[in-house]
Design a protein around this motif. Structure first.
Motif, short mmCIF file in Angstrom:
data_model
loop_
_atom_site.label_atom_id
_atom_site.label_comp_id
_atom_site.label_asym_id
_atom_site.label_seq_id
_atom_site.Cartn_x
_atom_site.Cartn_y
_atom_site.Cartn_z
N TYR A 229 -67.00 4.05 38.18
CA TYR A 229 -65.74 4.33 37.49
C TYR A 229 -65.45 3.22 36.48
O TYR A 229 -65.26 2.06 36.85
N GLY A 230 -65.36 3.59 35.22
CA GLY A 230 -65.24 2.62 34.15
C GLY A 230 -63.94 1.85 34.12
O GLY A 230 -63.87 0.81 33.46
N GLU A 231 -62.91 2.31 34.82
CA GLU A 231 -61.64 1.60 34.83
C GLU A 231 -61.46 0.71 36.06
O GLU A 231 -60.43 0.06 36.22
N VAL A 232 -62.46 0.69 36.94
CA VAL A 232 -62.37 -0.16 38.13
C VAL A 232 -62.83 -1.57 37.79
O VAL A 232 -63.88 -1.76 37.16
N ARG A 233 -62.05 -2.54 38.22
CA ARG A 233 -62.36 -3.95 38.03
C ARG A 233 -62.28 -4.65 39.38
O ARG A 233 -61.82 -4.08 40.36
N LEU A 234 -62.72 -5.89 39.42
CA LEU A 234 -62.65 -6.67 40.64
C LEU A 234 -62.14 -8.06 40.31
O LEU A 234 -62.45 -8.60 39.24
N ASP A 235 -61.33 -8.64 41.21
CA ASP A 235 -60.93 -10.02 40.98
C ASP A 235 -61.68 -10.95 41.94
O ASP A 235 -62.19 -10.54 42.97
N THR A 236 -61.75 -12.21 41.54
CA THR A 236 -62.61 -13.18 42.24
C THR A 236 -61.92 -13.87 43.40
O THR A 236 -62.51 -14.77 44.01
N THR A 237 -60.71 -13.47 43.73
CA THR A 237 -59.88 -14.23 44.67
C THR A 237 -60.63 -14.67 45.92
O THR A 237 -61.07 -13.84 46.72
N MET A 238 -60.78 -15.97 46.07
CA MET A 238 -61.38 -16.65 47.21
C MET A 238 -62.88 -16.45 47.33
O MET A 238 -63.53 -17.11 48.16
N ALA A 239 -63.46 -15.57 46.54
CA ALA A 239 -64.89 -15.31 46.63
C ALA A 239 -65.69 -16.52 46.17
O ALA A 239 -65.27 -17.25 45.26
N PHE A 240 -66.82 -16.75 46.81
CA PHE A 240 -67.79 -17.80 46.47
C PHE A 240 -67.35 -19.20 46.86
O PHE A 240 -68.13 -20.14 46.74
N THR A 241 -66.11 -19.39 47.29
CA THR A 241 -65.68 -20.71 47.74
C THR A 241 -66.38 -21.05 49.06
O THR A 241 -66.82 -20.16 49.79
N ASP A 242 -66.48 -22.34 49.36
CA ASP A 242 -67.11 -22.74 50.62
C ASP A 242 -66.39 -22.11 51.81
O ASP A 242 -67.01 -21.72 52.80
N PHE A 243 -65.06 -21.99 51.70
CA PHE A 243 -64.27 -21.40 52.77
C PHE A 243 -64.74 -19.97 53.07
O PHE A 243 -65.04 -19.62 54.21
N SER A 244 -64.81 -19.14 52.04
CA SER A 244 -65.17 -17.73 52.24
C SER A 244 -66.65 -17.54 52.52
O SER A 244 -67.04 -16.67 53.32
N GLU A 245 -67.49 -18.35 51.89
CA GLU A 245 -68.93 -18.23 52.12
C GLU A 245 -69.28 -18.56 53.56
O GLU A 245 -70.30 -18.10 54.08
N SER A 269 -56.90 -16.08 42.37
CA SER A 269 -56.97 -17.29 43.20
C SER A 269 -56.30 -17.15 44.57
O SER A 269 -56.70 -17.80 45.52
N ASP A 270 -55.24 -16.35 44.68
CA ASP A 270 -54.37 -16.28 45.86
C ASP A 270 -53.39 -17.46 45.94
O ASP A 270 -52.76 -17.67 46.97
N PHE A 271 -53.26 -18.23 44.87
CA PHE A 271 -52.28 -19.31 44.82
C PHE A 271 -50.90 -18.75 45.17
O PHE A 271 -50.54 -17.68 44.69
N VAL A 279 -58.84 -25.78 42.10
CA VAL A 279 -60.03 -26.04 41.28
C VAL A 279 -61.30 -25.56 41.97
O VAL A 279 -62.31 -25.27 41.31
N GLU A 280 -61.28 -25.45 43.31
CA GLU A 280 -62.48 -25.02 44.02
C GLU A 280 -62.90 -23.61 43.63
O GLU A 280 -64.09 -23.29 43.64
N GLN A 281 -61.94 -22.75 43.30
CA GLN A 281 -62.29 -21.40 42.85
C GLN A 281 -63.09 -21.45 41.55
O GLN A 281 -64.08 -20.72 41.37
N LEU A 282 -62.69 -22.33 40.65
CA LEU A 282 -63.37 -22.45 39.37
C LEU A 282 -64.77 -23.03 39.55
O LEU A 282 -65.74 -22.55 38.94
N HIS A 283 -64.89 -24.06 40.37
CA HIS A 283 -66.21 -24.64 40.62
C HIS A 283 -67.13 -23.62 41.28
O HIS A 283 -68.33 -23.56 40.98
N ALA A 284 -66.57 -22.79 42.16
CA ALA A 284 -67.38 -21.77 42.84
C ALA A 284 -67.94 -20.77 41.84
O ALA A 284 -69.11 -20.35 41.94
#
Length: 309
Positions: A229-245, A269-271, A279-284
């Motif tokens: 679906y071309g209108e579906v997007r995803l946000d990065t919230t908490m993904a790839f951080t050491d916490f979630s990984e 971010s979930d801020f 900043v950890e979200q950005l580094h991730a």
């Protein structure tokens, strides 16, 4: 960036820590040649509601997956907004969400006032499967709402509920994005996972859904919905951080698919409800090594295009 904090307030260790983090964040987006960041997944809500949310995290409620979750940014509302500005976040959201009937319209009323006094916040609204939902969603749209929040896990409702169908249709026609927590992380709910939301999209293929947390942990299934679906997007919230990984790692085999959807991945971010520095979200994201063009899109340009900023 203007600092709205009172000049009389004495600096604290927390202030110094935030200033140091702000410097690191600003260097990050300046290296990319960006004017700042756009964060589509930040939480501002009535203070007594937010404090209840914090109490839930402190008590390790079932929906936290039993994880230790120390809230990183517990400042008062105005100071939290100033922290985002100090970080260089040009636009953010007030992700409000109800957990029971009769709450959504009240939250939407609060969000109107918050948007008026916080012009860099994208006017946010919410919804719940209940009689009258279409009417108050229409009211929110007419009041200027630019993004909606839906929380399938907390609300414990089926997003394909018949009561919601007129509201989804209205939002699809208005092309207003909906940030939706529909994945099963950090703990599954009765109606989480890709199947219920796939039924919504089958009826409303033009609905601009932004799947929160990249659909954690059903990452690949939700990538599949975005590919379909071309209108579906995803946000990065908490993904790839050491916490979630540590408990719901993103499968590295899916990185090429994530790269291929680079124009539909948005920074979240979930801020302030995160257990680590912003900043950890950005580094991730940087550690994924998907290139500066991908990072520029995710951290700024994709949201600018979506919201016409």
């Amino acid at each position: 960036m203007d600092d709205h904090r009172t000049a009389a307030a004495a600096p604290t260790d927390s202030d110094a820590s935030t200033s140091a983090e702000a410097g690191e964040i600003r260097r990050f987006w300046r290296r990319l040649g960006l004017p700042g960041l756009v964060d589509v997944h930040t939480h501002f809500m009535p203070e007594r509601v937010l404090h209840k949310v914090w109490e839930y995290f402190d008590a390790l409620g079932p929906m936290t997956g039993g994880l230790e979750w120390p809230i990183m940014y517990r400042e008062e509302e105005a100071e939290r907004a100033d922290i985002l500005r100090e970080f260089g976040v040009r636009a953010f959201t007030a992700m409000v969400y109800p957990h029971k009937p009769g709450m959504a319209r009240w939250l939407n009323g609060w969000a109107v006032d918050f948007a008026r006094r916080t012009p860099d916040c994208l006017h946010t609204a919410t919804l719940y499967p209940e009689p009258g939902v279409e009417a108050y969603v229409r009211e929110a749209v007419e009041a200027g709402a630019r993004v909606f929040k839906a929380h399938v896990q907390v609300g414990a409702y089926d997003p394909a509920d018949e009561l919601l169908q007129p509201a989804w249709g209205l939002l699809a026609e208005a092309q207003i994005p909906v940030v939706i927590h529909c994945g099963s992380g950090p703990a599954p709910g009765k109606h989480t996972g890709p199947e219920p939301i796939a039924r919504v999209l089958a009826r409303h293929p033009r609905l601009r859904l932004v799947v929160a947390h990249l659909g954690m942990p059903e990452y690949e299934e939700f990538l599949g919905l975005a590919e379909r679906y071309g209108e579906v997007r995803l946000d990065t919230t908490m993904a790839f951080t050491d916490f979630s990984e540590g408990f719901m790692p993103f499968p590295r085999r899916a990185l090429p698919r994530l790269a291929g959807l680079g124009d539909r991945i948005l920074l979240g971010s979930d801020f302030p409800n995160i257990p680590y520095p912003y900043v950890e979200q950005l580094h991730a994201l940087e550690r994924l090594d998907l290139g500066e063009e991908w990072l520029r899109g995710v951290c700024h340009d994709n949201s600018v295009g979506l919201f016409g900023l």
